[in-house]
Design a protein around this motif. Structure first.
Motif, PDB file in Angstrom:
ATOM      1  N   ILE A 199      78.189  -5.538  98.701  1.00 26.68           N
ATOM      2  CA  ILE A 199      77.653  -6.018  97.411  1.00 26.68           C
ATOM      3  C   ILE A 199      76.205  -5.569  97.276  1.00 26.68           C
ATOM      4  O   ILE A 199      75.786  -5.126  96.210  1.00 26.68           O
ATOM      5  N   LYS A 200      75.436  -5.659  98.381  1.00 27.14           N
ATOM      6  CA  LYS A 200      74.030  -5.259  98.301  1.00 27.14           C
ATOM      7  C   LYS A 200      73.907  -3.781  97.939  1.00 27.14           C
ATOM      8  O   LYS A 200      73.054  -3.393  97.140  1.00 27.14           O
ATOM      9  N   GLU A 201      74.791  -2.970  98.530  1.00 34.27           N
ATOM     10  CA  GLU A 201      74.756  -1.537  98.223  1.00 34.27           C
ATOM     11  C   GLU A 201      75.067  -1.301  96.737  1.00 34.27           C
ATOM     12  O   GLU A 201      74.405  -0.527  96.059  1.00 34.27           O
ATOM     13  N   MET A 202      76.074  -2.025  96.242  1.00 32.34           N
ATOM     14  CA  MET A 202      76.435  -1.883  94.817  1.00 32.34           C
ATOM     15  C   MET A 202      75.273  -2.338  93.930  1.00 32.34           C
ATOM     16  O   MET A 202      74.924  -1.685  92.952  1.00 32.34           O
ATOM     17  N   LEU A 203      74.670  -3.481  94.308  1.00 30.02           N
ATOM     18  CA  LEU A 203      73.565  -4.005  93.495  1.00 30.02           C
ATOM     19  C   LEU A 203      72.401  -3.018  93.483  1.00 30.02           C
ATOM     20  O   LEU A 203      71.727  -2.839  92.460  1.00 30.02           O
ATOM     21  N   SER A 204      72.183  -2.333  94.601  1.00 35.02           N
ATOM     22  CA  SER A 204      71.071  -1.372  94.645  1.00 35.02           C
ATOM     23  C   SER A 204      71.335  -0.232  93.659  1.00 35.02           C
ATOM     24  O   SER A 204      70.420   0.329  93.082  1.00 35.02           O
ATOM     25  N   LYS A 205      72.595   0.084  93.447  1.00 38.20           N
ATOM     26  CA  LYS A 205      72.916   1.140  92.484  1.00 38.20           C
ATOM     27  C   LYS A 205      72.637   0.684  91.051  1.00 38.20           C
ATOM     28  O   LYS A 205      72.489   1.481  90.142  1.00 38.20           O
ATOM     29  N   VAL A 234      70.375  -7.808  87.157  1.00 41.64           N
ATOM     30  CA  VAL A 234      71.395  -8.765  87.641  1.00 41.64           C
ATOM     31  C   VAL A 234      72.357  -9.108  86.498  1.00 41.64           C
ATOM     32  O   VAL A 234      73.585  -9.073  86.657  1.00 41.64           O
ATOM     33  N   LEU A 235      71.785  -9.375  85.325  1.00 43.08           N
ATOM     34  CA  LEU A 235      72.631  -9.739  84.177  1.00 43.08           C
ATOM     35  C   LEU A 235      73.550  -8.577  83.804  1.00 43.08           C
ATOM     36  O   LEU A 235      74.728  -8.767  83.502  1.00 43.08           O
ATOM     37  N   PHE A 236      73.006  -7.359  83.862  1.00 40.88           N
ATOM     38  CA  PHE A 236      73.832  -6.184  83.559  1.00 40.88           C
ATOM     39  C   PHE A 236      74.996  -6.088  84.555  1.00 40.88           C
ATOM     40  O   PHE A 236      76.127  -5.810  84.165  1.00 40.88           O
ATOM     41  N   SER A 237      74.707  -6.319  85.846  1.00 36.96           N
ATOM     42  CA  SER A 237      75.777  -6.175  86.847  1.00 36.96           C
ATOM     43  C   SER A 237      76.891  -7.199  86.574  1.00 36.96           C
ATOM     44  O   SER A 237      78.069  -6.884  86.712  1.00 36.96           O
ATOM     45  N   PHE A 238      76.525  -8.397  86.149  1.00 33.60           N
ATOM     46  CA  PHE A 238      77.553  -9.393  85.817  1.00 33.60           C
ATOM     47  C   PHE A 238      78.311  -8.990  84.540  1.00 33.60           C
ATOM     48  O   PHE A 238      79.519  -9.135  84.462  1.00 33.60           O
ATOM     49  N   TYR A 239      77.557  -8.489  83.556  1.00 35.47           N
ATOM     50  CA  TYR A 239      78.199  -8.074  82.298  1.00 35.47           C
ATOM     51  C   TYR A 239      79.267  -7.008  82.596  1.00 35.47           C
ATOM     52  O   TYR A 239      80.361  -7.039  82.072  1.00 35.47           O
ATOM     53  N   ARG A 240      78.906  -6.109  83.489  1.00 32.90           N
ATOM     54  CA  ARG A 240      79.847  -5.020  83.811  1.00 32.90           C
ATOM     55  C   ARG A 240      81.084  -5.559  84.527  1.00 32.90           C
ATOM     56  O   ARG A 240      82.215  -5.233  84.179  1.00 32.90           O
ATOM     57  N   VAL A 241      80.871  -6.397  85.559  1.00 34.18           N
ATOM     58  CA  VAL A 241      82.018  -6.877  86.334  1.00 34.18           C
ATOM     59  C   VAL A 241      82.969  -7.701  85.447  1.00 34.18           C
ATOM     60  O   VAL A 241      84.184  -7.672  85.600  1.00 34.18           O
ATOM     61  N   GLU A 254      70.437  -2.500  78.716  1.00 35.31           N
ATOM     62  CA  GLU A 254      69.441  -3.353  79.378  1.00 35.31           C
ATOM     63  C   GLU A 254      68.255  -3.656  78.454  1.00 35.31           C
ATOM     64  O   GLU A 254      67.667  -4.738  78.545  1.00 35.31           O
ATOM     65  N   GLY A 255      67.940  -2.713  77.553  1.00 34.71           N
ATOM     66  CA  GLY A 255      66.879  -2.977  76.569  1.00 34.71           C
ATOM     67  C   GLY A 255      67.256  -4.200  75.734  1.00 34.71           C
ATOM     68  O   GLY A 255      66.438  -5.096  75.479  1.00 34.71           O
ATOM     69  N   GLY A 256      68.554  -4.247  75.321  1.00 34.04           N
ATOM     70  CA  GLY A 256      69.042  -5.386  74.540  1.00 34.04           C
ATOM     71  C   GLY A 256      69.033  -6.665  75.359  1.00 34.04           C
ATOM     72  O   GLY A 256      68.619  -7.728  74.879  1.00 34.04           O
ATOM     73  N   LEU A 257      69.492  -6.566  76.616  1.00 33.85           N
ATOM     74  CA  LEU A 257      69.540  -7.763  77.469  1.00 33.85           C
ATOM     75  C   LEU A 257      68.133  -8.303  77.730  1.00 33.85           C
ATOM     76  O   LEU A 257      67.915  -9.514  77.774  1.00 33.85           O
ATOM     77  N   ARG A 258      67.167  -7.395  77.860  1.00 33.20           N
ATOM     78  CA  ARG A 258      65.779  -7.823  78.106  1.00 33.20           C
ATOM     79  C   ARG A 258      65.264  -8.654  76.933  1.00 33.20           C
ATOM     80  O   ARG A 258      64.742  -9.755  77.104  1.00 33.20           O
ATOM     81  N   GLN A 259      65.484  -8.123  75.706  1.00 35.53           N
ATOM     82  CA  GLN A 259      65.022  -8.876  74.519  1.00 35.53           C
ATOM     83  C   GLN A 259      65.777 -10.200  74.387  1.00 35.53           C
ATOM     84  O   GLN A 259      65.236 -11.193  73.941  1.00 35.53           O
ATOM     85  N   TYR A 260      67.035 -10.160  74.781  1.00 33.52           N
ATOM     86  CA  TYR A 260      67.865 -11.370  74.707  1.00 33.52           C
ATOM     87  C   TYR A 260      67.316 -12.449  75.644  1.00 33.52           C
ATOM     88  O   TYR A 260      67.182 -13.618  75.267  1.00 33.52           O
TER      89      TYR A 260
END
Ligand code: HEM
Length: 456
Positions: A98-104, A284-291, A243-249
């Motif tokens: 998971i750490k390796e995936m998160l680093s990506k 982190v939020l992007f990784s959850f959105y994707r999964v 991620e630009g959208g998620l940041r503003q969100y």
């Protein structure tokens, strides 16, 4: 040149695949390959499933090993040994993967250690707590009922003629449109899930969210490969737009996104408590959105494709689901009827999931461990190719490799069989499996009801 290399190659091959298995009898045997270092890299990229079946044919249920880019990985082919891996979560650890995936996804080692370190006085780390929270949101109960109701009603609203627009439309005429089924499935499922879990404000901050996500998904096969920047331009720019959208969100006050689901509110609060800086929170939020969004639309696409190539099955399913729509052309279906009284629909969806889904479980061996009578050495990785288990004829029958929409209808125990792992297992068992099954069945039914197919 060839004459000079041949003796060296022959000695290597003889040692590697004939002598070494005799010397190290207690270790998994290696799937033979011809080119040192390269090993089965090409098969892994182009036909991993065939390679795993080949290994199963040679070594049966015993653990074996495969070399990919110079790295020898263990393969655990049997359901029984997969269970043994699940029982050893400390010695056969999932966290490094998971750490390796998160680093990506851009998550730094510093953030990862905050997420995975258990603080003094606490029993769980941040990641374990988040997975627990996902289960609270997604396992049967009032929290699931809430998002599920929203999700299913969005699917129903989105599967109509007026919503056929954007990237999914290949040719647009007055009364006729040519639509990509793959793109359509993706747009509807990801849109409905986004609306069910996030407030509408996310679309205000990122109006082209779905188009960017589609590009990201198309390019995501490059993610594990560490390709140079010029080869991953579209992957990176689509991620950066989302991620630009998620940041503003995230910058919005909670009052400005009142329709967030419980899990999104909790995840955001927990990231604040952990003291993550903004960019890391966005990753982190992007990784959850994707999964959350990466699987269900593919399944829907394959189910509809199977139905298109099997008009008789399509007609049978249409007849079976008819009472759920009370005869109306477009009315929200009676969901209880759909999920509880349409066994062919449910069994067809399950069969397509069995055949088309490609999950692979991964672990890192933290200390030498014996599985299936074979010694797995510390520091090596192991793979659990679940899809190969789905082709086990001793469990699924002699026709395990064929499409049989009635399979799980005729043998109801198959869905809970240990060899059936479309959603993985153990601590990381997909928490979205309940809602995923329902949204897929609902999509298939509404689609079958609303769309009339004519062969041309
Ligand atoms: C047909 C659709 C889906 C399939 C086939 C699928 C499959 C999977 C698989 C194989 C895993 C990894 C399990 C493991 O490593 O053992 C997983 C993890 C996960 N899935 Fe799903 N999934 C689907 C839909 C969903 C949905 C709709 C959601 C949420 C809305 C979701 C949320 C998650 C989460 C949060 C994880 C990570 C769990 C963890 O790391 O502990 N999934 N899924």
């Amino acid at each position: 040149m060839a004459v000079a290399v041949a003796p060296g190659w022959l000695s290597w091959y003889t040692w590697k695949f004939f002598l070494s298995p005799l010397v190290y009898r207690d270790e998994p045997r290696e799937l033979p390959y011809l080119i040192p270092f390269v090993g089965h890299t090409f098969s892994m990229v182009t036909g991993a499933h065939r390679m795993f079946l080949d290994g199963r044919k040679r070594f049966g249920n015993n653990p074996w090993a495969v070399t990919i880019m110079g790295e020898s990985l263990y393969v655990i082919p049997s359901a029984e040994h997969v269970q043994a891996v699940y029982r050893a979560p400390k010695t056969l650890d999932f966290d490094p993967f998971i750490k390796e995936m998160l680093s990506k996804y851009g998550i730094t080692a510093h953030t990862a250690s905050k997420m995975f370190d258990t603080l003094p006085g606490q029993t769980k780390n941040w990641m374990e707590t988040s997975i627990e929270n996902f289960k609270l949101q997604m396992h049967p109960g009032t929290k699931l009922d809430f998002v599920q109701k929203k999700l299913l009603s969005f699917i129903d609203d989105l599967l109509v003629w007026d919503r056929l627009r954007g990237r999914m439309v290949l040719e647009d005429g007055e009364e006729e449109k040519v639509v990509s089924l793959y793109s359509w499935s993706e747009m509807v499922i990801v849109d409905a899930q986004t609306r069910a879990f996030f407030d509408e404000a996310l679309y205000e901050k990122c109006p082209d969210l779905l188009a960017h996500f589609q590009i990201y998904e198309d390019e995501s096969w490059k993610l594990p490969m560490d390709l140079p920047d010029f080869a991953t331009k579209a992957l990176r720019s689509s991620k950066s737009s989302i991620e630009g959208g998620l940041r503003q969100y995230l910058q919005l006050h909670k009052d400005k996104r009142p329709n967030d689901s419980w899990i999104i509110t909790t995840l955001c609060e927990d990231m604040d408590r952990l003291g993550l800086e903004e960019t890391q929170k966005v990753h982190v939020l992007f990784s959850f959105y994707r999964v959350m969004n990466a699987n269900a639309y593919k399944l829907v696409f394959w189910i509809i494709t199977h139905l298109l190539f099997d008009p008789r099955l399509m007609e049978e399913i249409k007849a079976e689901i008819e009472p759920a729509f009370r005869g109306q052309e477009h009315s929200a279906p009676d969901l209880d009827y759909l999920f509880d009284s349409c066994p062919l629909l449910v069994s067809t969806c399950e069969e397509v999931l069995r055949l088309t889904n490609w999950p692979i479980g991964t672990r890192t061996v933290q200390v030498d461990t014996a599985i299936g009578g074979k010694k797995l050495r510390q520091g090596r990785k192991l793979l659990m190719p679940y899809r190969a288990m789905h082709f086990d004829s001793t469990v699924f029958g002699a026709d395990a490799a064929a499409f049989n929409p009635r399979r799980s209808m005729e043998n109801k125990a198959l869905v809970t069989n240990k060899s059936y792992r479309p959603f993985g297992g153990a601590a990381y068992y997909c928490p979205g499996r309940y809602i995923a099954r329902r949204e897929v069945q609902m999509f298939t039914a509404v689609h079958a009801k609303a769309v009339r197919y004519i062969s041309c």
